[in-house]
Design an enzyme around this catalytic site. Structure first.
Site, PDB file in Angstrom:
ATOM      1  N   TYR A 179      -2.186  -0.405  10.222  1.00 31.56           N
ATOM      2  CA  TYR A 179      -2.276  -0.824   8.814  1.00 31.56           C
ATOM      3  C   TYR A 179      -1.005  -0.417   8.067  1.00 31.56           C
ATOM      4  O   TYR A 179      -0.410  -1.226   7.333  1.00 31.56           O
ATOM      5  CB  TYR A 179      -3.500  -0.201   8.155  1.00 31.56           C
ATOM      6  CG  TYR A 179      -3.677  -0.610   6.705  1.00 31.56           C
ATOM      7  CD1 TYR A 179      -4.158  -1.878   6.388  1.00 31.56           C
ATOM      8  CD2 TYR A 179      -3.357   0.262   5.672  1.00 31.56           C
ATOM      9  CE1 TYR A 179      -4.315  -2.259   5.068  1.00 31.56           C
ATOM     10  CE2 TYR A 179      -3.510  -0.113   4.351  1.00 31.56           C
ATOM     11  CZ  TYR A 179      -3.986  -1.378   4.057  1.00 31.56           C
ATOM     12  OH  TYR A 179      -4.126  -1.765   2.740  1.00 31.56           O
ATOM     13  N   SER A 192       0.850  -1.196   0.000  1.00 30.88           N
ATOM     14  CA  SER A 192       0.000   0.000   0.000  1.00 30.88           C
ATOM     15  C   SER A 192       0.881   1.241   0.000  1.00 30.88           C
ATOM     16  O   SER A 192       1.992   1.234   0.548  1.00 30.88           O
ATOM     17  CB  SER A 192      -0.896   0.018   1.243  1.00 30.88           C
ATOM     18  OG  SER A 192      -1.635   1.235   1.324  1.00 30.88           O
TER      19      SER A 192
END
Length: 267
Positions: free
Chosen positions: A142, A129
């Protein structure tokens, strides 16, 4: 010979788009889901796999090798989101996300590597990501899982390159998927010191996903990476702002970059 591809987390969003697209391109695709019976609108072979359970990974990989005689490409796409202030997010929930996003990807790599090494060819593509390049407010865990996976992929690539195997990171930005529904959201507590800022950021996160790119953009990027003779270690599939943020992180002083992030997230 058609390449045999395993894609974890292929039941929706980016994984589903990649799996359908590669099938159209003539690959033999095995997508995975924790509950395959509940999935619709897929054109590939769908099998059960739970990335947090080593026995499930072993069974799924073995079934593919038994059926096809090889496994050429692993795409570690299965992932779980998590939001909340570090102070208020339960540590058990943090561990669960690391088990899926980080250790799940590692365990799946460990299972496919002996087969790839034996056939002297393999591509391991880990979906990370843009968030893995920086600590984002209320998404720190995350970001940490994806950043950790980026570094492990770099290390793995050096370890396996002599065997004809490439380990590759692909970092997407915001895409229009259902990831928000599957996230663990730390509740917005009425008595929380973070109540207003956290709620504002939750709204921003959901807005970014809703306005995100079409997942087919990721599918086309993955196809190009598989077909490349000499793939890079890092790819970013994002809009201009997402890519720019990584460049700015590298060149700006830490305090200046953090101030920009805080302004962006209205902190």
């Amino acid at each position: 010979m058609s390449k045999v591809v395993l894609i974890t987390g292929a039941s929706s969003g980016i994984g589903l788009s990649i799996a359908n697209f590669l099938t159209e391109k003539g690959y033999t695709v095995y997508g995975t889901s924790r509950s395959p019976k509940n999935i619709e609108d897929y054109t590939f072979k769908l099998i059960k796999l739970e990335v947090t359970k080593e026995d499930s990974i072993k069974k799924a990989v073995q079934s593919i090798v038994d059926a096809e005689g090889r496994l050429d490409v692993l795409i570690n796409n299965a992932g779980k989101g998590i939001t909340g202030a570090i102070e208020e997010t339960p540590t058990d929930e943090m561990r669960m996300v690391f088990d899926t996003n980080f250790f799940g990807a590692i365990d799946t790599m460990k299972e496919v590597l002996p087969y790839m090494r034996q056939q002297k060819y393999g591509r391991i593509i880990n979906i990370t990501s843009i968030a893995g390049y920086m600590g984002l407010p209320f998404r720190g865990i995350y970001s940490a899982t994806k950043g950790a996976l980026e570094l492990v992929t770099e290390a793995t690539n050096m370890e396996v390159k002599n065997f004809g195997i490439h380990a590759i990171n692909v970092a997407p930005g915001d895409f229009a998927t259902k990831i928000a529904k599957g996230r663990y959201h730390t509740p917005v507590y009425n008595d929380s010191a973070y109540k207003e800022t956290y709620q504002r950021n939750l709204d921003l996160m959901n807005e970014h996903v809703s306005d995100g790119d079409d997942p087919i953009k990721m599918a086309k990027a993955i196809y190009g990476i598989i077909e490349s003779k000499n793939p890079k270690i890092h790819y970013k599939v994002s809009n201009f702002l997402g890519k720019l943020s990584i460049v700015l992180k590298r060149i700006l002083p830490d305090t200046m970059f953090q101030k920009m992030l805080m302004n962006h997230y209205k902190l």
